[in-house]
Design an enzyme around this catalytic site. Structure first.
Site, PDB file in Angstrom:
ATOM      1  N   SER A 162       0.837  -1.205   0.000  1.00  0.00           N
ATOM      2  CA  SER A 162       0.000   0.000   0.000  1.00  0.00           C
ATOM      3  C   SER A 162       0.865   1.245   0.000  1.00  0.00           C
ATOM      4  O   SER A 162       1.777   1.361   0.810  1.00  0.00           O
ATOM      5  CB  SER A 162      -0.880   0.048   1.249  1.00  0.00           C
ATOM      6  OG  SER A 162      -1.444  -1.197   1.486  1.00  0.00           O
ATOM      7  N   GLU A 191      -0.717  -3.270  13.199  1.00  0.00           N
ATOM      8  CA  GLU A 191      -1.481  -3.016  11.978  1.00  0.00           C
ATOM      9  C   GLU A 191      -2.961  -3.309  12.195  1.00  0.00           C
ATOM     10  O   GLU A 191      -3.830  -2.526  11.813  1.00  0.00           O
ATOM     11  CB  GLU A 191      -0.950  -3.895  10.833  1.00  0.00           C
ATOM     12  CG  GLU A 191      -1.784  -3.718   9.561  1.00  0.00           C
ATOM     13  CD  GLU A 191      -1.277  -4.532   8.377  1.00  0.00           C
ATOM     14  OE1 GLU A 191      -0.387  -5.391   8.570  1.00  0.00           O
ATOM     15  OE2 GLU A 191      -1.775  -4.302   7.260  1.00  0.00           O
ATOM     16  N   GLU A 233     -10.946 -14.529   7.961  1.00  0.00           N
ATOM     17  CA  GLU A 233     -10.825 -15.961   8.240  1.00  0.00           C
ATOM     18  C   GLU A 233      -9.584 -16.240   9.078  1.00  0.00           C
ATOM     19  O   GLU A 233      -9.608 -17.078   9.992  1.00  0.00           O
ATOM     20  CB  GLU A 233     -10.766 -16.747   6.918  1.00  0.00           C
ATOM     21  CG  GLU A 233     -12.089 -16.763   6.148  1.00  0.00           C
ATOM     22  CD  GLU A 233     -12.424 -15.436   5.452  1.00  0.00           C
ATOM     23  OE1 GLU A 233     -11.548 -14.547   5.350  1.00  0.00           O
ATOM     24  OE2 GLU A 233     -13.589 -15.288   5.009  1.00  0.00           O
TER      25      GLU A 233
END
Lengths: 376, 399
Positions: free
Chosen positions: B165, B248, B384
């Site tokens: 990013s 994060e 998940e």
């Protein structure tokens, strides 16, 4: 508002945990059920609870209580919820005492509250007339005759109504069902002429009653026609404390289920190693943690009489309804066949969850109420 | 007056005197400042505000003053956030320097690394990006293959990272590399810091479904990494890397503060949008089904915020918050995604416009934010993966 317990509250919680585990395990509830106990709870155990001060936790010291606040009562309710403890604590100390504390005059408070705290007086709140919670739904009429108030009509789902010595009846002095104005609280003796009590044993093996009132004389509690002012406060207290009980029940149910996933083996491995079950367990964990937060915040709000008690009570009750429903349904499903047996205790949580869910408002009721309170 | 009260009043006065008026307006996504040598300040006030805040170390309020931070206690930090929120002050700068590598260096960095890198993050001089995922290493991050070899004086790095990013705006990259190909998966990984201002590092933006290119591919072709920029021990980078992931995840779920406003507030509040686009009857949103959706989302959001607060209070009162990071990452990102889906339902076709001429600012911002929100449950460990972590680490379910 603090979201952690202080030292005193933690000590009370530990004491309540021990007491419930040793004196009111789920096996006691099963025995009461199987023995067809007349009261539906054990009177000796209730006497011990009174001895511990629980009947008067929220009653101010001036009236013979402990004045320990709602968070204190909440942690006791939570532990009672873990063992599905049968007792008149909620109906008497939360709903009944709440009506007297918030609606009664000095004389009534001085006379009745010490008796609640000392365990000699059991109370019940007769509110509902239909199968759905409706705070302002009373049609039952009250008329003033001489110095007393006379009520006629019928009430449903009166929690612990079969054992109460006195009943607080929500009746209507003016207006129509659904109107907030015109409600009047009347205190009647359960032994008074014209009171017909039919015990209803519910799916969770706890008790309520259908009660017929035929020209029953009682005394006014609070102001005529302004009963909703008292009722609003008491119902929020009830919803938040019932949420506390539900928080205990759903945590116990969840912990038992997670434990079962670790020990039950199929295909040669613990079933808890299957991702299909792991993910559902982890999602439930999140819901449980969020439930703890809303209950603590709502209890603090009661203790601090803050402005947002009403919306927090609906936030808590809606969430606890949904989470207890989820956790108890999944508890049965994840236990498989054994979860369907009466011998195994996990099914008891599911039965209790549904009765709690419909007491004092299901999730649809509370979400709608939350929206209205927030202006949408 | 207590120390905290005087801190509050001094902070309030200072903010009032120093926060430019345009920095008190709601912030759109494109207004956000990330710093670094490539940052363009379209509104000069943004630079003024950044410099003033950085001057006090308040771009990183809780970091120690010896590294340029504000040195504030958590109570003071909370006061600063409250006071900024009261006047609607924007967070002057944000990004991975603040939310990820900075906190990780404070935990694991050498003194030299902290002295070198942290002050430049605080001032906004250097912007960082993250080199974790690779084409073949997504959820299975530890299977990463980017090689890093010891060349005596320095390390040499070869390989490819993806989903980096903001790499096209970044000056430095913190990255996980394989330093021992023979060791087992988790044991041969190291955590290194690489200067991107060298020809051996190249960046290629990836166009996403939102039409924007916030992510890149980053290539290392004999890139050089100075030895003092190895963070933690050689071949023990997985430990450092996992810690950074916790930072994060906290920041994705909004836990780490840095302005307590919701991520999507600039898109308006759901109840007001519902009334505007759907209408109301007797004060209720005029669609029972959509009203129910809005209520569930709003009530979950409130329960979630309370849980964030409870987690902070528990860690302050000495209890260990055992449940925090993965719960917040999972629930927070799912909640945000759901919120935007509901907003689409409320605004109907007005929410799905692509050209910016026919749709107003909020509408076209929503379309793109909605698409972008899908990354929230993928980046930083997918939902998940978070559920796996909760099942294993918190609930103790077996592998």
């Amino acid at each position: 508002m603090p979201l952690v317990l202080n030292e005193e509250q933690n000590m009370l919680k530990d004491a309540a945990k021990d007491f419930c585990k040793n004196n009111m395990p789920i096996s006691q509830m099963r025995k009461l059920r199987d023995d067809k106990s007349e009261a539906g709870f054990d009177r000796d155990t209730w006497a011990q609870m009174v001895e511990l001060g629980w009947a008067g936790i929220t009653i101010p010291e001036d009236f013979g209580g402990l004045g320990f606040g709602y968070t204190g009562m909440g942690v006791v309710m939570e532990e009672c919820g873990r063992t599905l403890a049968c007792s008149p604590l909620f109906a008497t100390a939360a709903l009944g005492a709440g009506c007297i504390l918030h609606g009664g005059n000095d004389e009534q408070k001085n006379e009745l509250l010490p008796k609640v705290a000392s365990g000699e007086l059991l109370l019940a709140l007769a509110l509902e007339e239909t199968p759905h919670h409706s705070p302002y739904g009373a049609e039952m009429a009250v008329e003033q005759a001489g110095g007393s108030y006379v009520v006629s009509g019928s009430k449903k789902f009166v929690l612990d109504g079969h054992v109460a010595n006195k009943i607080i009846v929500v009746a209507r002095s003016s207006g129509k069902a659904g109107d907030r104005d015109g409600l009047t609280l009347v205190l009647v003796d359960s032994g008074a002429d014209g009171v017909g009590v039919t015990r209803t044993i519910m799916a969770d093996s706890r008790n309520a009653a259908n009660i017929e009132f035929s020209k029953v004389q009682g005394e006014l509690l609070g102001e005529e026609g302004k009963g909703a002012d008292v009722l609003d406060q008491v119902l929020d207290i009830g919803r938040i404390l019932l949420s506390s009980e539900m928080l205990g029940g759903l945590q116990e149910c969840f912990e038992r289920t997670v434990e079962y996933l670790k020990v039950r083996e199929q295909f040669g491995v613990p079933i808890g190693s299957f991702q299909a079950l792991k993910h559902r367990a982890a999602q439930m964990f999140c819901e449980v943690e969020l439930s703890k937060s809303v209950v603590l915040e709502a209890l603090s709000a009661l203790d601090e009489s803050s402005d947002d008690v009403a919306e927090l009570s609906s936030l808590a009750k809606a969430r606890l309804n949904d989470t207890y429903n989820l956790v108890s349904s999944e508890g049965v499903q994840m236990h498989g066949g054994i979860g369907m047996t009466d011998e195994y205790e996990i099914g008891f949580f599911m039965k209790r969850s549904r009765v709690c869910e419909h007491a004092l408002g299901n999730s649809a009721f509370h979400r709608d109420r939350y929206g209205v309170l927030q202006g949408y | 007056m207590s120390d905290l009260e005087s801190f509050r009043s001094a902070t309030r006065d200072w903010l009032e005197a120093n926060c430019p008026a345009s920095m008190r307006l709601p912030e759109r996504e494109e207004d956000m400042i990330g710093g670094g040598t490539r940052q363009v300040y379209r509104n000069p006030d943004a630079k003024v505000w950044l410099d003033k805040m950085a001057g006090r170390g308040w771009t990183a309020p809780a970091w120690p003053t010896e590294y340029g931070g504000g040195g504030l206690s958590s109570a003071e930090h909370g006061i600063l956030q409250d006071e900024m929120m009261n006047i609607g002050a924007r967070t002057p700068i944000s990004g991975m320097g603040f939310s990820m590598i900075g906190p990780t260096l404070l935990d694991y960095g050498t003194e030299e690394q902290k002295q070198t890198h942290l002050p430049k993050i605080v001032s906004g001089e250097i912007r960082w990006c993250q080199g974790y995922s690779e084409p073949g290493a997504g959820s299975d991050l530890a299977s990463l293959q980017t090689r890093c070899e010891d060349r005596g004086d320095f390390f040499q790095v070869n390989g490819q990272k993806i989903w980096t990013s903001g790499a096209q705006y970044a000056d430095w990259i913190f990255t996980l590399v394989r330093t021992d190909p023979k060791a087992s998966k988790h044991d041969g990984i190291s955590f290194v810091l690489i200067d991107m201002a060298q020809e051996a590092v190249s960046v290629k933006p990836i166009k996403l479904i939102s039409g924007n290119s916030p992510f890149c591919e980053t290539f290392f072709d004999n890139a050089r990494c100075e030895k003092f920029n190895l963070v933690g021990q050689l071949n023990r980078g997985w430990t450092v890397g996992k810690r950074l992931l916790q930072h994060e995840r906290s920041s994705i779920s909004g836990l780490s503060g840095g302005g307590r406003r919701g991520r999507y507030d600039a898109l308006g509040q759901l109840p007001e949008i519902a009334k505007q686009y759907i209408g109301e009857v007797n004060g209720r949103i005029d669609s029972p089904a959509l009203r129910e959706d809005v209520l569930i989302n709003q009530m979950n959001q409130r329960a979630f915020s309370l849980t964030q607060r409870r987690s902070m209070e528990e860690s302050q009162s000495g209890g260990t918050p055992t449940f925090a990071t993965s719960l917040f990452k999972y629930f927070g990102s799912e909640l945000g995604k759901k919120r935007l889906e509901i907003q689409l339902e409320l605004m109907g076709t007005q929410s799905l416009g692509w050209d910016r001429q026919s749709f107003d600012d909020l509408e076209s911002a929503l379309t793109r934010t909605w698409l972008r929100s899908k990354a929230g449950t993928i980046a930083g460990g997918s939902s998940e993966i978070q559920l796996n972590i909760i099942a294993k680490r918190v609930l103790g379910l077996p592998d």
